[in-house]
Design a protein around this motif. Structure first.
Motif, mmCIF file in Angstrom:
data_model
loop_
_atom_site.group_PDB
_atom_site.id
_atom_site.type_symbol
_atom_site.label_atom_id
_atom_site.label_comp_id
_atom_site.label_asym_id
_atom_site.label_seq_id
_atom_site.Cartn_x
_atom_site.Cartn_y
_atom_site.Cartn_z
ATOM 1 N N LYS A 83 0.838 -1.199 0.000
ATOM 2 C CA LYS A 83 0.000 0.000 0.000
ATOM 3 C C LYS A 83 0.876 1.253 0.000
ATOM 4 N N GLY A 85 2.973 2.117 -2.162
ATOM 5 C CA GLY A 85 4.313 1.874 -2.702
ATOM 6 C C GLY A 85 4.501 2.409 -4.110
ATOM 7 N N ALA A 89 0.693 3.088 -10.186
ATOM 8 C CA ALA A 89 1.548 3.489 -11.305
ATOM 9 C C ALA A 89 2.037 2.239 -12.044
ATOM 10 N N ARG A 165 8.798 0.760 -0.847
ATOM 11 C CA ARG A 165 9.191 2.168 -0.751
ATOM 12 C C ARG A 165 9.724 2.390 0.660
ATOM 13 N N PRO A 272 6.666 10.685 -13.375
ATOM 14 C CA PRO A 272 6.559 10.356 -14.794
ATOM 15 C C PRO A 272 5.102 10.124 -15.150
ATOM 16 N N LEU A 286 -1.224 10.116 -13.344
ATOM 17 C CA LEU A 286 -2.169 9.625 -12.336
ATOM 18 C C LEU A 286 -2.818 10.833 -11.662
HETATM 19 N N1 LIG Z 1 4.003 7.935 -11.971
HETATM 20 C C1 LIG Z 1 3.473 8.184 -10.770
HETATM 21 N N2 LIG Z 1 2.486 9.076 -10.634
HETATM 22 C C2 LIG Z 1 1.961 9.330 -9.417
HETATM 23 N N3 LIG Z 1 2.338 8.697 -8.271
HETATM 24 C C3 LIG Z 1 3.309 7.796 -8.374
HETATM 25 C C4 LIG Z 1 3.925 7.503 -9.604
HETATM 26 N N4 LIG Z 1 4.873 6.577 -9.385
HETATM 27 C C5 LIG Z 1 4.852 6.313 -8.079
HETATM 28 N N5 LIG Z 1 3.921 7.051 -7.453
HETATM 29 C C6 LIG Z 1 3.654 6.998 -6.019
HETATM 30 O O1 LIG Z 1 2.573 6.125 -5.791
HETATM 31 C C7 LIG Z 1 2.131 6.408 -4.482
HETATM 32 C C8 LIG Z 1 0.786 5.762 -4.249
HETATM 33 O O2 LIG Z 1 1.004 4.386 -4.189
HETATM 34 P P1 LIG Z 1 -0.092 3.329 -4.566
HETATM 35 O O3 LIG Z 1 -0.581 3.559 -5.947
HETATM 36 O O4 LIG Z 1 0.477 1.993 -4.282
HETATM 37 O O5 LIG Z 1 -1.230 3.695 -3.524
HETATM 38 S S1 LIG Z 1 -2.454 2.788 -3.100
HETATM 39 O O6 LIG Z 1 -1.971 1.867 -2.073
HETATM 40 O O7 LIG Z 1 -2.968 2.100 -4.282
HETATM 41 O O8 LIG Z 1 -3.419 3.772 -2.549
HETATM 42 C C9 LIG Z 1 2.153 7.910 -4.387
HETATM 43 O O9 LIG Z 1 2.424 8.253 -3.047
HETATM 44 P P2 LIG Z 1 2.232 9.745 -2.484
HETATM 45 O O10 LIG Z 1 3.213 10.616 -3.226
HETATM 46 O O11 LIG Z 1 2.563 9.655 -1.051
HETATM 47 O O12 LIG Z 1 0.825 10.123 -2.747
HETATM 48 C C10 LIG Z 1 3.276 8.313 -5.345
HETATM 49 O O13 LIG Z 1 4.420 8.814 -4.690
#
Ligand SMILES: Nc1ncnc2c1ncn2[C@@H]1O[C@H](COP(=O)(O)OS(=O)(=O)O)[C@@H](OP(=O)(O)O)[C@H]1O
Length: 327
Positions: A83, A85, A89, A165, A272, A286
């Protein structure tokens, strides 16, 4: 009953088929009915939706021209965690691969819906041809005790992917998500400690517990050999998405289709975003539920957490043979 959405029809409510990306929170998704999805605490990732809707539309067009040998299959590969992590993405990156078919929402089959049976689960999957890989992601699987044996019972050959992460940042991200929905919750600092004066970390708080990766991994290793698990760096998925995607595609036995041509770094978002290499279409990022601004946490508390996680991290590096540089 047939459900349709943006030209996309299926035998289950359209929300469950990727027209919306519902990502894990402390409650997560239930795919029993679209009402479940709408009523639970799940995030509905609006920008992710655009991406998923475009993909669903494209899938629909594609499926119209596909032959009858297509069928719904149980997933051969699952993103099981963690979760916050970067699991959304990764799934969205993989969904661009022509040899991957993935369900957009989180089925939560092995943790919450197991009593519904494997046929229920299979029914959630998109149709695929024989050469395509069926996938799903449910980040809570990694930390749920019963899940390894259940996936093993489905197929001992299932490939498992874990996006990991820095556990401290992950915990703060987890807290940030909860706080965005329930602004009245206590501070991160106070939730971190069982006993503030004694300075004891509360390992029963899920935001802390999820990051004890080595502890969770040991349970998976009772059922699956290490070479059936792939650990993706959540940090590198942002700084070098093409490099991480090369590892993922190799692990899944896929052609390396998703390369740097598919990524466009958006400096304003700090992430990205995805772009089609052909044509001039705008990159898709996203949604705003990803990349929320984290609160400033008392540096002493951060340090206490770093000290707490260090032995777990070292054990995790040892078990996986991969140093994630979180310290
Ligand atoms: N390309 C891209 N775009 C946006 N966000 C990105 C991307 N790659 C990794 N992340 C990081 O993904 C974090 C959310 O993780 P999850 O998708 O696993 O969350 S969840 O558990 O499904 O809610 C989210 O965490 P937070 O920054 O804390 O919101 C992002 O840091």
């Amino acid at each position: 009953m047939i459900y349709c959405c943006v030209g996309y029809c299926s035998t289950v409510p359209s929300l469950t088929y990727g027209s919306r990306s519902s990502d894990a929170d402390s409650q997560g998704a239930s795919l029993g009915a679209s009402r479940d999805l709408l009523n639970n605490d799940n995030e509905l990732d609006s920008r992710g939706d655009e991406w998923s809707e475009a993909k669903a539309l494209e899938d629909n067009v594609m499926s119209a021209s596909l032959n009858e040998s297509e069928s719904k299959k149980l997933p051969q590969a699952i993103i099981i965690g963690v979760k916050k992590g970067g699991t959304r993405a990764l799934l969205e990156f993989l969904r661009l691969h022509p040899d991957v078919r993935a369900v957009g929402a989180e089925p939560h089959f092995f943790d919450r819906n197991y009593d519904k049976g494997l046929e229920w689960y299979r029914e959630l999957m998109p149709k695929s041809s024989d050469g395509q890989l069926t996938m799903e992601k449910t980040p809570s699987y990694f930390v749920t005790k019963e899940v390894p044996s259940r996936i093993y019972t489905m197929s001992k050959d299932t490939k498992l992917i874990v996006v990991v992460r820095d556990p401290v940042t992950r915990a703060i991200s987890d807290y940030t998500q909860t706080h965005s929905k329930k602004p009245d919750i206590p501070s991160f600092e106070s939730l971190t400690f069982k006993n503030v004066s004694a300075g004891l970390i509360d390992t029963t708080w899920s935001a802390v517990q999820i990051g004890m990766y080595a502890k969770h991994l040991e349970r998976w290793l009772q059922y699956f050999p290490m070479d059936q698990l792939l650990f993706v760096s959540g940090e590198r998925l942002i700084s070098d998405p093409a490099g991480e995607m090369a590892r993922v595609q190799d692990f899944l036995g896929l052609r390396r289709v998703i390369t740097e041509k598919y990524f466009h770094f958006n400096p304003a978002k700090g992430f990205p975003c995805l772009k089609r290499p052909e044509g001039n279409s705008k990159p898709h990022c996203l949604g705003k539920t990803k990349g929320r601004t984290h609160p400033n946490i008392d540096p002493e508390v951060v340090q206490r957490l770093r000290d707490f996680y260090r032995p777990f991290n070292n054990k995790f590096y040892h078990l996986t043979g991969h140093h994630f540089d979180w310290d």
